[in-house]
Design a protein around this motif. Structure first.
Motif, PDB file in Angstrom:
ATOM      1  N   GLU A 101      27.922  -0.150  13.718  1.00 41.81           N
ATOM      2  CA  GLU A 101      26.757   0.149  15.074  1.00 41.81           C
ATOM      3  C   GLU A 101      27.331   0.953  16.011  1.00 41.81           C
ATOM      4  OE1 GLU A 101      29.114  -3.710  15.673  1.00 41.81           O
ATOM      5  OE2 GLU A 101      27.955  -2.975  14.073  1.00 41.81           O
ATOM      6  N   TRP A 116      24.799   4.097  16.142  1.00 39.76           N
ATOM      7  CA  TRP A 116      23.878   4.144  17.141  1.00 39.76           C
ATOM      8  C   TRP A 116      24.591   4.285  18.361  1.00 39.76           C
ATOM      9  CZ3 TRP A 116      23.778   0.681  13.090  1.00 39.76           C
ATOM     10  CH2 TRP A 116      22.615   0.728  12.190  1.00 39.76           C
ATOM     11  N   SER A 168      26.467  10.359  17.705  1.00 38.94           N
ATOM     12  CA  SER A 168      25.399  11.361  17.443  1.00 38.94           C
ATOM     13  C   SER A 168      26.002  12.767  17.648  1.00 38.94           C
ATOM     14  CB  SER A 168      24.098  11.104  18.304  1.00 38.94           C
ATOM     15  OG  SER A 168      23.623   9.990  18.074  1.00 38.94           O
ATOM     16  N   SER A 209      17.875   2.786   8.286  1.00 35.79           N
ATOM     17  CA  SER A 209      17.858   3.028   9.681  1.00 35.79           C
ATOM     18  C   SER A 209      19.001   3.925   9.938  1.00 35.79           C
ATOM     19  CB  SER A 209      18.398   1.954  10.524  1.00 35.79           C
ATOM     20  OG  SER A 209      19.693   1.031  10.010  1.00 35.79           O
ATOM     21  N   TYR A 249      17.431   7.296   9.273  1.00 31.97           N
ATOM     22  CA  TYR A 249      16.454   7.730  10.388  1.00 31.97           C
ATOM     23  C   TYR A 249      17.042   8.208  11.560  1.00 31.97           C
ATOM     24  CZ  TYR A 249      12.767   7.255  13.796  1.00 31.97           C
ATOM     25  OH  TYR A 249      12.043   7.327  14.934  1.00 31.97           O
ATOM     26  N   LYS A 250      18.112   7.591  11.691  1.00 33.58           N
ATOM     27  CA  LYS A 250      19.037   7.805  12.994  1.00 33.58           C
ATOM     28  C   LYS A 250      19.683   9.197  12.921  1.00 33.58           C
ATOM     29  CE  LYS A 250      20.591   6.921  17.119  1.00 33.58           C
ATOM     30  NZ  LYS A 250      21.495   8.224  17.529  1.00 33.58           N
ATOM     31  N   THR A 251      20.469   9.695  11.673  1.00 38.74           N
ATOM     32  CA  THR A 251      21.214  10.692  11.435  1.00 38.74           C
ATOM     33  C   THR A 251      20.340  11.851  11.118  1.00 38.74           C
ATOM     34  OG1 THR A 251      21.660  10.138   9.212  1.00 38.74           O
ATOM     35  CG2 THR A 251      23.224   9.319  11.098  1.00 38.74           C
TER      36      THR A 251
END
Length: 413
Positions: A124, A128, A133, A171, A174-176
């Motif tokens: 995490e 996240w 990012s 997840s 979806y995030k990356t």
């Protein structure tokens, strides 16, 4: 034909998944193929790594010093170290581009085909976080980037832990928004065939779920049905619903079973990497370029908005200065009018009122008005007025009639 750019393989996995051992295995595999990768270590808290890294976050930051300076715990220290390291991402990308570009001095040297990135075990903290990012977006803007999610196969043998890993994978994807490969590690301990079957055959997963319910794996109580799992319908219903939901998600994933200990499945892994790199160029790269254009347009519109606001403020400031200048000019203009224009008006009104007798007009006896006759008449009238003022004891030198007379004479001439 231009050579393909190197592929960035970002290894992500929870603690205990064997991610570091997997990194060592693929590093050794590429060296055996005489295609050494460019390795980046982003875990500031790791003590020892069984492979040599080209860029190591530990060379730039001391994890314990960061914790001490900012009064942080372990996870906070890792996150802060990544945030600080992310501020130098432009320099890292420049180094990678130089190392992966052809060198004119050594034209026969093999180009780097793979960039392998090791991330912290606290998944995490990297996935996240803002720094994660930034690092992923920067890599994806220059190289095809693939996420390798490492899973501990023996610990995923139950339906609940399997579904937890699938939700993690969903997840992360979806995030990356990057291509992903599910790597079931430690297949030398337990084969990953059951996981592949659960992902492709819904009924097989239902059967395994029912067996676990009947055996009381979900902590149910004994009920009228006679089984320990008779009271655990909520957990089974939840897992059943999630498996139905993730059925479409499984179709977009590549699943590979490997053994970091024996090296089994590494060939299949790099074959999947090659397929995902092509998928990146085909599907993900246009999306990234679209998002980049949207960000640039947003920045441009924001810049234009700020510029318009600045110009508006400047116009308001200039108009305020103009109004202030006009307000300051009004008294001077009024004073000028009192001394000149009003004086002219007074000279034409008061002198005529005082000097011109009622019944006289400006024409001579012949009906023609001349400048000489007008001037003589004014001179005669002024002399009469001056004689009268002196006779009364006045002071002609202080009288404004003399000034008015001179101005009237000049205007007439």
């Amino acid at each position: 034909m231009c050579a393909k750019p190197p592929v960035a393989i970002v290894c992500v996995g929870m603690a205990g998944s064997g991610k570091t051992t997997f990194m060592q295995r693929i590093n050794s595999y590429l060296h055996s193929k005489r295609e050494p990768p460019y390795v980046i270590n982003l875990d500031p808290a790791v003590r020892n790594i069984p492979f040599e890294s080209n860029i190591d976050i530990r060379d730039s930051l001391n994890y314990k010093e960061v914790m001490r300076e900012y009064n942080l715990g372990p996870n906070g220290g890792i996150l802060t170290s990544l945030n600080i390291f992310a501020t130098k991402i432009d320099q890292i990308i420049n180094i990678l581009e130089k190392r992966t570009a052809p060198n004119p001095d050594t034209p026969k040297a093999k180009l780097i085909k793979n960039i392998v990135v090791d991330t912290p075990g606290q998944i995490e903290v990297f996935v996240w976080s803002a720094s994660g990012s930034i690092l992923l977006d920067s890599l994806a803007s220059s190289f095809p980037t693939v996420i390798a999610y490492i899973i501990d196969t023996p610990r995923t043998s139950s339906t609940s832990t399997f579904m937890s890993n699938m939700l993690y994978a969903c997840s992360i994807l979806y995030k990356t928004k990057l291509p992903m490969i599910l790597v079931f590690n430690k297949t030398d301990v337990k084969d990953a065939a059951f996981a592949k079957e659960w992902m492709t055959d819904f009924e097989t997963f239902q059967d395994a779920l029912k067996q676990e319910e009947d055996s009381g794996s979900f902590g149910g109580v004994e009920g009228s049905g006679g089984g320990l799992g008779a009271g655990s319908g909520y957990m089974g219903s939840l897992l059943n619903s999630m498996s139905l939901m993730l059925e479409e998600f499984y179709r977009h994933l590549s699943v590979v079973g490997v053994s970091s200990m024996t090296g089994k499945g590494i060939d299949e892994f790099f074959q999947a990497v090659s397929e995902k790199a092509d998928e990146f160029d085909r599907d993900y790269k246009p999306e990234l370029e679209k998002r980049r254009e949207e960000r640039q347009q947003e920045k441009q519109s924001k810049r234009e908005k700020e510029l318009g606001k600045l110009m508006k403020d400047m116009n308001v400031s200039e108009s305020s200065k103009s109004r202030a200048g006009s307000e300051r000019a009004k008294p001077a203009q009024r004073q000028h009018t009192d001394t000149l224009s009003d004086l002219e008006d007074d000279s034409t009104s008061e002198v005529e009122a005082e000097m011109i007798e009622p019944g006289e007009d400006d024409e001579n006896e012949d009906g023609e008005g001349g400048e000489s006759s007008t001037e003589d008449g004014l001179t005669k009238r002024y002399q009469q007025k001056l004689t009268g003022e002196v006779a009364k004891g006045g002071t002609p030198s202080n009288d404004n009639n003399f000034t008015r007379y001179l101005r009237e004479s000049q205007m007439s001439s």
